[in-house]
Design a protein around this motif. Structure first.
Motif, PDB file in Angstrom:
ATOM      1  N   GLU A 184       0.849  -1.193   0.000  1.00 14.49           N
ATOM      2  CA  GLU A 184       0.000   0.000   0.000  1.00 14.49           C
ATOM      3  C   GLU A 184       0.882   1.240   0.000  1.00 14.49           C
ATOM      4  O   GLU A 184       1.682   1.439   0.916  1.00 14.49           O
ATOM      5  N   SER A 209     -12.749   9.721   7.381  1.00 10.28           N
ATOM      6  CA  SER A 209     -14.093   9.237   7.710  1.00 10.28           C
ATOM      7  C   SER A 209     -15.035  10.417   7.951  1.00 10.28           C
ATOM      8  O   SER A 209     -14.599  11.556   8.135  1.00 10.28           O
ATOM      9  N   TRP A 269      -3.706   5.568   7.889  1.00 16.48           N
ATOM     10  CA  TRP A 269      -4.966   4.844   8.068  1.00 16.48           C
ATOM     11  C   TRP A 269      -6.088   5.779   8.530  1.00 16.48           C
ATOM     12  O   TRP A 269      -7.251   5.550   8.209  1.00 16.48           O
ATOM     13  N   THR A 270      -5.746   6.822   9.268  1.00 13.22           N
ATOM     14  CA  THR A 270      -6.753   7.825   9.619  1.00 13.22           C
ATOM     15  C   THR A 270      -7.160   8.611   8.380  1.00 13.22           C
ATOM     16  O   THR A 270      -8.336   8.929   8.187  1.00 13.22           O
ATOM     17  N   CYS A 286      -7.376   7.570   5.355  1.00 16.49           N
ATOM     18  CA  CYS A 286      -8.249   6.811   4.451  1.00 16.49           C
ATOM     19  C   CYS A 286      -9.491   6.278   5.157  1.00 16.49           C
ATOM     20  O   CYS A 286     -10.256   5.499   4.568  1.00 16.49           O
ATOM     21  N   ARG A 295      -9.869   4.393   7.998  1.00 21.78           N
ATOM     22  CA  ARG A 295      -9.849   3.179   8.825  1.00 21.78           C
ATOM     23  C   ARG A 295      -9.943   3.535  10.299  1.00 21.78           C
ATOM     24  O   ARG A 295     -10.575   2.825  11.083  1.00 21.78           O
ATOM     25  N   TYR A 296      -9.260   4.591  10.682  1.00 18.22           N
ATOM     26  CA  TYR A 296      -9.431   5.194  12.001  1.00 18.22           C
ATOM     27  C   TYR A 296     -10.151   6.519  11.817  1.00 18.22           C
ATOM     28  O   TYR A 296     -10.068   7.151  10.755  1.00 18.22           O
ATOM     29  N   ASP A 297     -10.825   6.952  12.883  1.00 14.99           N
ATOM     30  CA  ASP A 297     -11.507   8.243  12.846  1.00 14.99           C
ATOM     31  C   ASP A 297     -10.640   9.364  13.412  1.00 14.99           C
ATOM     32  O   ASP A 297     -10.827  10.531  13.064  1.00 14.99           O
TER      33      ASP A 297
END
Length: 283
Positions: free
Chosen positions: A142, A162, A213-214, A216, A218-220
Motif C-alpha cells: 500500500e 471518515s 490509516w486515519t 483513508c 480506517r481510524y476516525d
C-alpha cells in the motif's frame, strides 16, 4: 519571486515514491532473515538494525541524486533543514514490529517546504509546510501519497477521512509511551478517557501508518506524544490533503515537528483535542 524558489511538486512526488520503494526493497530482503540482523540499542526500547541503516542510505542516495539542492533530516544519520525545502526520512517506521516479525511497518518520506518558498502555483508559503508525503507499507503493498493543494491517494485512488461525527462512534489510534516516559502522567489520563468515551482504541506501533490509516478512514482519529519529526511529516500532509486535521497538540508549531499531535476529520479532531487538553501541561 524568482522561478528558482518554486518547487516542482510533480518531480518531487515521483522522487519520493521511487526512494520509498528502494528503501522498502532492502527491508523486505532482510524481513526473511531477521535472526541474522545485528541490532543496536540507542536507548531503552529504541532499536536500530542494519535494515534501518541500509534502507536509509539507499533512500538518501536517490534523494541526493535527484534533488541535491534540498536539505535532508533522517532518523539514523541526522542532517539539517536547509535550502527551499528539506526531506524528512524514516526508513523503517515500526522497527520493533519489524524485528518481531509483525507485518506492520512502513517507509515514510516527506518534503517540507520552508517559509517563502512557492509550492506549485500558489503564493509563497508563510510558514514551514509539508508539501510531499509518501508512506509505503511493503507488507500490504500500500502506497499512500499526497501532494500539497492537490490531494491524497492510496495506490493511485483518492482517499478521504471518515465522516464519523462523534467520539462515541469513533475508533481511535494512539501510541503508548515506550521510550520517553516523561509525559506518561499526562498521557495515561487521556487514554483512560478515550477508552471510556469511544468505540475503541488501537495501538499498532507505527505512527506513519496510524496517520495514513486515519487519512483513508480506517481510524476516525489519532493522537500521540513523544514522536520525532520524521515519524509524522509525511502523514501530516496525507491527513490534511484527505480533508482532515493534523496539528501540533499544543497548537504552536505549523506542523507537529515536536512529535505531539492530534489528527482526525475536523469534528473528531476538535473533540479529541477537547478530550486531551485538560490533561496537558503547559510547557
Amino acid at each position: 519571486m524568482p522561478h528558482s524558489s518554486t518547487l516542482d511538486l510533480g518531480a518531487a512526488i515521483d522522487t519520493a515514491a521511487t526512494a520509498a520503494h528502494t528503501g522498502a526493497g532492502i527491508l523486505q530482503a532482510y524481513a526473511h532473515n531477521r535472526g541474522d540482523l545485528v541490532i543496536d540499542h540507542k536507548a531503552r526500547n529504541d532499536l536500530v538494525s542494519q535494515a534501518d541503516r541500509e534502507a536509509e542510505a539507499a533512500i538518501i542516495e536517490v534523494l541526493r541524486a535527484r534533488t541535491p539542492e534540498f536539505g535532508i533530516v533522517a532518523e539514523e544519520s541526522g542532517g539539517a533543514a536547509q535550502g527551499l525545502a528539506t526531506w524528512y526520512i524514516d526508513p523503517l517506521d515500526g522497527t520493533t514490529n519489524f524485528l518481531h516479525g509483525i507485518p506492520h511497518y512502513a517507509v515514510s518520506i516527506a518534503l517540507v517546504a520552508h517559509a517563502g518558498t512557492r509550492a506549485g502555483l500558489g503564493e509563497p508559503l508563510k510558514e514551514d509546510t509539508p508539501v510531499i508525503g509518501v508512506v509505503y507499507d511493503p507488507c500490504r503493498e500500500e502506497l499512500f501519497t499526497a501532494v500539497y493543494g492537490i490531494g491524497s491517494w492510496l495506490n493511485g485512488r483518492r482517499i478521504t477521512c471518515s465522516r464519523t461525527a462523534s467520539l462515541n462512534d469513533a475508533v481511535l489510534a494512539t501510541g503508548f509511551p515506550f521510550r520517553d516516559f516523561s509525559f506518561a502522567d499526562q498521557y495515561m489520563p487521556m487514554l483512560h478517557d478515550a477508552i471510556r468515551t469511544t468505540r475503541g482504541v488501537r495501538r499498532m506501533g507505527a505512527a506513519a501508518l496510524d496517520l495514513a490509516w486515519t487519512a483513508c478512514g480506517r481510524y476516525d482519529g489519532y493522537w500521540e506524544m513523544g514522536l520525532a519529526p520524521w515519524d509524522v511529516a509525511a502523514g501530516t500532509l496525507i491527513m490534511r490533503e484527505a480533508g482532515g486535521v493534523c496539528h501540533d497538540m499544543h497548537q504552536r508549531d505549523p506542523w507537529p515537528i515536536g512529535g505531539r499531535l492530534v489528527a482526525g476529520n475536523p469534528e473528531i479532531a476538535l473533540a479529541l483535542q477537547e478530550m486531551i487538553s485538560p490533561h496537558l501541561r503547559v510547557e
